[in-house]
Design a protein around this motif. Structure first.
Motif, mmCIF file in Angstrom:
data_model
loop_
_atom_site.group_PDB
_atom_site.id
_atom_site.type_symbol
_atom_site.label_atom_id
_atom_site.label_comp_id
_atom_site.label_asym_id
_atom_site.label_seq_id
_atom_site.Cartn_x
_atom_site.Cartn_y
_atom_site.Cartn_z
ATOM 1 N N HIS A 173 -8.557 6.089 8.555
ATOM 2 C CA HIS A 173 -8.939 4.496 8.366
ATOM 3 C C HIS A 173 -9.623 4.420 6.846
ATOM 4 O O HIS A 173 -10.403 5.138 6.535
ATOM 5 C CB HIS A 173 -9.753 4.398 9.445
ATOM 6 N N PRO A 174 -9.190 3.072 6.398
ATOM 7 C CA PRO A 174 -8.494 2.042 7.093
ATOM 8 C C PRO A 174 -7.242 2.125 6.980
ATOM 9 O O PRO A 174 -6.705 1.067 7.784
ATOM 10 C CB PRO A 174 -9.278 0.898 6.345
ATOM 11 N N PHE A 175 -6.588 3.018 6.423
ATOM 12 C CA PHE A 175 -5.303 2.783 6.122
ATOM 13 C C PHE A 175 -4.432 2.706 7.597
ATOM 14 O O PHE A 175 -3.234 2.008 7.871
ATOM 15 C CB PHE A 175 -4.640 3.873 5.301
ATOM 16 N N LEU A 176 -4.977 3.576 8.360
ATOM 17 C CA LEU A 176 -4.088 3.672 9.747
ATOM 18 C C LEU A 176 -4.313 2.207 10.484
ATOM 19 O O LEU A 176 -3.378 2.217 11.417
ATOM 20 C CB LEU A 176 -4.935 4.979 10.649
ATOM 21 N N SER A 177 -5.092 1.511 10.192
ATOM 22 C CA SER A 177 -4.996 0.050 10.725
ATOM 23 C C SER A 177 -3.872 -0.716 10.297
ATOM 24 O O SER A 177 -3.253 -1.635 10.932
ATOM 25 C CB SER A 177 -6.310 -0.751 10.488
ATOM 26 N N HIS A 228 0.750 -1.087 0.092
ATOM 27 C CA HIS A 228 -0.002 -0.157 -0.085
ATOM 28 C C HIS A 228 0.789 1.136 0.030
ATOM 29 O O HIS A 228 1.631 1.432 1.105
ATOM 30 C CB HIS A 228 -0.764 -0.152 1.219
ATOM 31 N N GLY A 229 0.978 1.872 -1.012
ATOM 32 C CA GLY A 229 1.799 3.289 -1.232
ATOM 33 C C GLY A 229 1.670 4.037 -2.275
ATOM 34 O O GLY A 229 0.518 3.940 -2.737
ATOM 35 N N ASN A 230 2.518 4.974 -2.405
ATOM 36 C CA ASN A 230 2.169 6.169 -3.567
ATOM 37 C C ASN A 230 3.434 6.020 -4.252
ATOM 38 O O ASN A 230 4.601 6.014 -3.619
ATOM 39 C CB ASN A 230 1.937 7.415 -2.643
ATOM 40 N N PRO A 231 3.443 6.232 -5.650
ATOM 41 C CA PRO A 231 4.319 6.140 -6.758
ATOM 42 C C PRO A 231 5.469 7.217 -6.448
ATOM 43 O O PRO A 231 6.840 7.014 -6.747
ATOM 44 C CB PRO A 231 3.804 6.260 -8.006
ATOM 45 N N ALA A 246 -2.722 12.976 -1.801
ATOM 46 C CA ALA A 246 -3.220 14.258 -1.884
ATOM 47 C C ALA A 246 -4.677 14.450 -1.262
ATOM 48 O O ALA A 246 -4.992 15.626 -0.889
ATOM 49 C CB ALA A 246 -3.487 14.410 -3.386
ATOM 50 N N THR A 247 -5.143 13.364 -1.041
ATOM 51 C CA THR A 247 -6.725 13.705 -0.168
ATOM 52 C C THR A 247 -6.255 13.041 1.332
ATOM 53 O O THR A 247 -7.523 13.089 1.819
ATOM 54 C CB THR A 247 -7.625 12.717 -0.956
ATOM 55 N N GLY A 248 -5.154 12.846 1.654
ATOM 56 C CA GLY A 248 -5.185 12.631 2.964
ATOM 57 C C GLY A 248 -5.638 11.034 3.411
ATOM 58 O O GLY A 248 -5.680 10.714 4.686
ATOM 59 N N GLU A 249 -5.663 10.055 2.519
ATOM 60 C CA GLU A 249 -6.015 8.993 2.512
ATOM 61 C C GLU A 249 -5.066 8.175 3.577
ATOM 62 O O GLU A 249 -5.678 7.345 4.477
ATOM 63 C CB GLU A 249 -5.949 8.126 1.229
ATOM 64 N N PRO A 254 -0.188 2.695 11.843
ATOM 65 C CA PRO A 254 -0.693 3.857 12.588
ATOM 66 C C PRO A 254 -0.374 5.267 12.770
ATOM 67 O O PRO A 254 -0.731 6.275 13.102
ATOM 68 C CB PRO A 254 -0.713 3.284 13.980
ATOM 69 N N PHE A 255 0.968 5.604 12.010
ATOM 70 C CA PHE A 255 1.717 6.889 11.987
ATOM 71 C C PHE A 255 1.424 7.247 10.706
ATOM 72 O O PHE A 255 1.603 8.582 10.447
ATOM 73 C CB PHE A 255 3.144 6.454 11.830
ATOM 74 N N GLY A 256 0.364 6.984 9.828
ATOM 75 C CA GLY A 256 -0.215 7.505 8.727
ATOM 76 C C GLY A 256 0.988 7.659 7.626
ATOM 77 O O GLY A 256 0.885 8.895 7.163
ATOM 78 N N GLN A 257 1.633 6.843 7.396
ATOM 79 C CA GLN A 257 2.947 7.059 6.267
ATOM 80 C C GLN A 257 2.927 5.884 5.663
ATOM 81 O O GLN A 257 2.556 4.585 5.885
ATOM 82 C CB GLN A 257 4.238 7.291 7.217
ATOM 83 N N VAL A 258 3.208 5.888 4.262
ATOM 84 C CA VAL A 258 3.250 5.058 3.409
ATOM 85 C C VAL A 258 4.831 4.428 3.314
ATOM 86 O O VAL A 258 5.580 5.393 3.362
ATOM 87 C CB VAL A 258 2.833 5.309 1.844
#
Length: 213
Positions: free
Chosen positions: A43-47, A6-9, A36-39, A50-54
Motif C-alpha cells: 500500500h498505497p499502490f495496492l489500493s 502509475h508504472g515502471n518504464p 525493485a523495492t516491491g512498491e 489489488p493484484f500488485g501489478q503495473v
C-alpha cells in the motif's frame, strides 16, 4: 483533472498504456513505481491495483488496472482525440475484436516469456532459462505463421488501419527485436514489414523517450 499512469518504464504493460495516451494526444502524469523495492506489492499502490501489478491508471475519480482494459477505455472515451484506434464500423469491429483476443491469448504468453528471458533478465543480472526460451520460440513461431497469412489480406492485423490490435503488440516486439528471436519475425516478410511499420509510429517513439527520461 489530470490523467495519471502509475508504472515502471521497463514494463511492457506500462509501455502499452503510455503509447495509447500519446496516440490520442492526451496529456498525463507518469508516476514511477519502484518494482525493485516491491512498491507495487504494498500500500498505497495496492489500493489502485489489488493484484500488485503495473500499471494503474487514474482519470479523475476513475481508477483502472489491466493495460488492455485501460487502452480500450482511452480509445472509446477519447475517441475524438488524436488518432482513431478503434473501428466503429459495425461490420469491421468484430474482426478487430477477434485479433485483440488473439494478441492477449495467443501472442502474449510466448512473447512475454521471451521478453522476460531474453530482454529483461540480462538487464537485471539474472540467468536465462533455455528450456523456456525453446518452448516459447516454438509457440511464437506458430502464432507468427498465422499472422503471416492474415497480413496477406490486410495491412494490419485488425484491418486496413492501425488499431489497438497492433498497438498492443508493440512493447513485446520492441524488446524481442533486440534478441535472437528477431529472426522469427524477419523470416516472415509480411510480419517483418508490419513490425517495422508499427515500431516506427511517432507516438511509440515519443513514448519511449518519455519513459527513458
Amino acid at each position: 483533472m489530470t490523467i495519471k499512469v502509475h508504472g515502471n518504464p521497463m514494463s511492457t504493460a506500462t509501455m502499452r498504456v503510455v503509447a495509447c495516451l500519446i496516440e490520442k494526444d492526451l496529456g498525463f502524469e507518469f508516476v514511477f513505481v519502484d518494482m525493485a523495492t516491491g512498491e507495487h506489492k504494498k500500500h498505497p499502490f495496492l489500493s489502485l491495483n489489488p493484484f500488485g501489478q503495473v500499471p494503474a491508471f487514474e482519470d479523475g475519480d476513475l481508477k483502472l488496472f489491466e493495460s488492455r482494459a485501460i487502452t480500450q477505455y482511452i480509445a472509446h472515451v477519447y475517441a475524438s482525440n488524436g488518432y482513431q484506434l478503434i473501428l466503429q464500423d459495425p461490420s469491421k469491429m468484430p474482426i478487430m475484436s477477434i485479433w485483440m483476443e488473439v494478441e492477449g491469448q495467443k501472442f502474449e504468453l510466448p512473447a512475454s516469456k521471451l521478453t522476460w528471458e531474453l530482454g529483461i533478465k540480462p538487464m537485471i543480472g539474472m540467468s536465462t532459462d533455455d528450456a523456456i526460451v525453446k518452448e516459447s520460440e516454438e509457440q511464437l513461431s506458430k502464432v507468427l505463421d498465422i499472422y503471416e497469412t492474415r497480413l496477406a489480406d490486410s495491412k494490419y492485423l485488425g484491418g486496413d488501419s492501425f488499431t489497438l490490435v497492433d498497438l498492443h503488440h508493440i512493447p513485446n516486439i520492441y524488446y524481442l527485436m533486440n534478441t535472437k528471436v528477431k529472426a522469427l519475425f524477419d523470416s516472415r516478410s509480411r510480419v517483418s514489414a508490419w513490425c517495422a511499420d508499427i515500431l516506427a509510429r511517432p507516438a511509440w517513439v515519443k513514448g519511449l523517450e518519455k519513459l527513458q527520461k
